[in-house]
Scaffold this active site. Structure first.
Site, PDB file in Angstrom:
ATOM      1  N   TYR A  16       1.084  -0.881   0.271  1.00  0.00           N
ATOM      2  CA  TYR A  16      -0.260   0.230   0.032  1.00  0.00           C
ATOM      3  C   TYR A  16       0.541   1.123   0.166  1.00  0.00           C
ATOM      4  CZ  TYR A  16      -3.087   3.004   1.857  1.00  0.00           C
ATOM      5  OH  TYR A  16      -4.206   4.705   2.146  1.00  0.00           O
ATOM      6  N   VAL A  17       2.143   1.454   0.962  1.00  0.00           N
ATOM      7  CA  VAL A  17       2.704   1.852   1.138  1.00  0.00           C
ATOM      8  C   VAL A  17       3.502   2.560  -0.206  1.00  0.00           C
ATOM      9  CG1 VAL A  17       4.534   3.533   2.290  1.00  0.00           C
ATOM     10  CG2 VAL A  17       3.263   2.569   3.232  1.00  0.00           C
TER      11      VAL A  17
END
Length: 253
Positions: free
Chosen positions: A151-152
């Site tokens: 996600y990051v």
């Protein structure tokens, strides 16, 4: 007079959560609004509530992300404002993320905004008209939690894309900004807390007690800020990625 009078706004990922809040706020501020989502029953319900135009789409498919814009143009003549609000937050660390999970995050959190922006900016430039884009990102793009590695990675890419596109199209008068939102009270977050963190019915109350302002981020407050960035009232600002949170990035106790 609303802040978005006579504007055509497309909200990708607008059927629930922060996206749905933005749909409601944009309609309230006078815009003609189209929005995308995967689930027909959810999208139809919001469309009936707001009068916005629901476009069923799976944004993991880059063609459908691109076509969300062309379908809006076909129905409403143009796109003046684009919001990329879709997000995938399923968990994965550096050590346990599979290629399939990584690709899923890139597809929703980075590739879909890229190709929606491509189509929207092409429409704006083709008409020689000003426009605005707001990308909903995350404060986790600064580094984030170990269990949010893919996600990051994808959202940090969206930060770079936001600035790159803003710089490229500043003389076209297309303003592109991002909003790094923090921990937010949504139905999706409730499901995530229960599915991945074993949260009980009182998780929101406990989490709110630990926050500086005594609450998590609120959808309506984020939506109002996004409407401001979409509108002419935000002036010349472009290429900004704003930390919309109560945690001060870089602050240490």
């Amino acid at each position: 007079m609303g802040l978005l009078d006579d504007k055509v706004v497309l909200v990708n990922g607008g059927s629930q959560g922060v996206g749905a809040g933005i749909v409601r706020a944009a309609v309230r501020e006078g815009a003609t609004v189209a929005f995308t989502g995967r689930r027909a029953e959810v999208g139809d319900e919001l469309a009936a509530e707001t009068g916005a135009h629901f476009l069923r789409a799976d944004l993991a498919d880059p063609a459908q992300a691109h076509d969300s814009v062309t379908r809006t143009v076909a129905a409403h003549g143009r796109v003046d404002c684009l919001v990329n609000a879709a997000g995938l937050t399923s968990r994965g660390s550096l050590l346990d993320t599979t290629p399939e999970l990584f690709d899923a995050h890139v597809a929703i959190n980075l590739r879909a905004p890229f190709f929606a922006m491509q189509a929207a900016v092409a429409d704006m430039v083709g008409r020689k008209a000003p426009g605005t884009v707001v990308n909903i990102i995350t404060t986790s793009a600064h580094g984030g939690q170990p269990y949010l590695a893919p996600y990051v990675a994808a959202k940090a890419g969206l930060v770079g894309l936001t600035r790159n596109a803003a710089h490229a199209h500043r003389f076209d008068r297309v303003r592109i900004n991002g909003l790094n939102i923090g921990w937010t009270d949504t139905e999706g977050e409730d499901a995530t807390q229960r599915a991945f963190h074993g949260a009980g019915d009182d998780w929101l109350e406990k989490a709110a007690e630990q926050q500086p302002m005594g609450k998590l981020g609120q959808v309506d407050e984020i939506a109002d800020f996004v409407v401001f960035l979409l509108s002419d009232r935000s002036g010349v600002v472009t290429g900004s990625v704003i930390d919309w949170d109560q945690i001060v990035i870089g602050g240490l106790d």
